[in-house]
Design a protein around this motif. Sequence first.
Motif, short mmCIF file in Angstrom:
data_model
loop_
_atom_site.label_atom_id
_atom_site.label_comp_id
_atom_site.label_asym_id
_atom_site.label_seq_id
_atom_site.Cartn_x
_atom_site.Cartn_y
_atom_site.Cartn_z
N ILE A 28 0.80 -1.23 0.00
CA ILE A 28 0.00 0.00 0.00
C ILE A 28 0.83 1.28 0.00
O ILE A 28 0.27 2.37 -0.11
N TYR A 29 2.16 1.16 0.12
CA TYR A 29 2.95 2.38 0.24
C TYR A 29 2.80 3.25 -1.01
O TYR A 29 2.49 2.77 -2.10
N THR A 30 3.00 4.55 -0.84
CA THR A 30 2.83 5.50 -1.94
C THR A 30 3.99 5.40 -2.92
O THR A 30 5.15 5.64 -2.55
N ARG A 31 3.68 5.02 -4.15
CA ARG A 31 4.71 4.96 -5.20
C ARG A 31 5.01 6.37 -5.69
O ARG A 31 4.09 7.14 -5.94
N LYS A 32 6.27 6.68 -5.85
CA LYS A 32 6.67 8.02 -6.25
C LYS A 32 7.40 7.98 -7.59
O LYS A 32 7.95 6.94 -7.96
N PRO A 33 7.41 9.11 -8.31
CA PRO A 33 8.18 9.16 -9.56
C PRO A 33 9.65 8.85 -9.30
O PRO A 33 10.15 9.09 -8.20
N LYS A 34 10.31 8.32 -10.29
CA LYS A 34 11.70 7.89 -10.11
C LYS A 34 12.60 9.01 -9.61
O LYS A 34 13.53 8.77 -8.83
N ASP A 35 12.34 10.25 -10.05
CA ASP A 35 13.21 11.35 -9.64
C ASP A 35 12.96 11.77 -8.19
O ASP A 35 13.70 12.58 -7.64
N ARG A 36 11.91 11.21 -7.56
CA ARG A 36 11.62 11.52 -6.15
C ARG A 36 11.66 10.29 -5.27
O ARG A 36 11.46 10.39 -4.06
N ALA A 37 11.93 9.15 -5.87
CA ALA A 37 11.93 7.89 -5.11
C ALA A 37 13.32 7.63 -4.53
O ALA A 37 14.08 6.80 -5.03
#
Length: 246
Positions: A28-37
């Motif tokens: 369930i964790y929030t997936r983030k864009p690669k540049d912010r992950a």
Amino acid sequence: QKQMRILMRNNGYHDSVYINAAKIFQGIYTRKPKDRAWVRYGDDSLNPTLTFQDEYSQRLSYELAFSALKYQDFLEEILLDSCAYPCYSIPDELTSLLVVMLYDLQDRKFKAREIFDEDKPVEEVQEVEHYLYSFKIKLAAALARYRIKHDALSIRSFLPESLRKQEQRTSALPLFVWINTFKISFQDVFSDLKNKGFTRVESVSDLDHYTYCVDQQCHDVLMFPSSLKEELLNFDLFTDCKLLLQ
């Protein structure tokens, strides 16, 4: 058993609760864009199996997972600022465990967890716990800096305003409890609650402290002030499944 459950909340959880909470969080964790992950959570394409000791452990696991989800951004920043992450000794597949255990650790004010005699140790939990403790001072310092930066008295202040308002609305709602008539009669419930110091009132508007009322539409449903949730769940009426939280 009641005392053990209170201790489990105040002094940490069984290893199995952390493992299950991490598995839930992984999904369930929030997936983030690669540049912010900046924090990596490993392969989440798998569908992990959840094994709970009992209903109470299941509830604790979900509560811990969703608490970590609410504060995911905060927890990730604390890990990064303290240099506890990246950690080359802990694989990405255990990052979810790292996050949920960090939430619990800071919630306990970085105090050591109490180990229970009947708890079966899980190697991954022991490894992550030892690692977090080795960074305890740096994590606490990162938390302090974060609070100063955001001028916050508690981590609850880090939540988006919409979520804080939602929590306030939820806390204002009464707790709905079903009487399990397969295990106990109405009168025995009322008598037990009276012996515990509860007073029966006529309506929801009269609920205050140790009071309860009977739902006018469903007579096998009781309502309690939401502030009593933690205390109620430790009563034998609940642990014996004679009363069930809706």
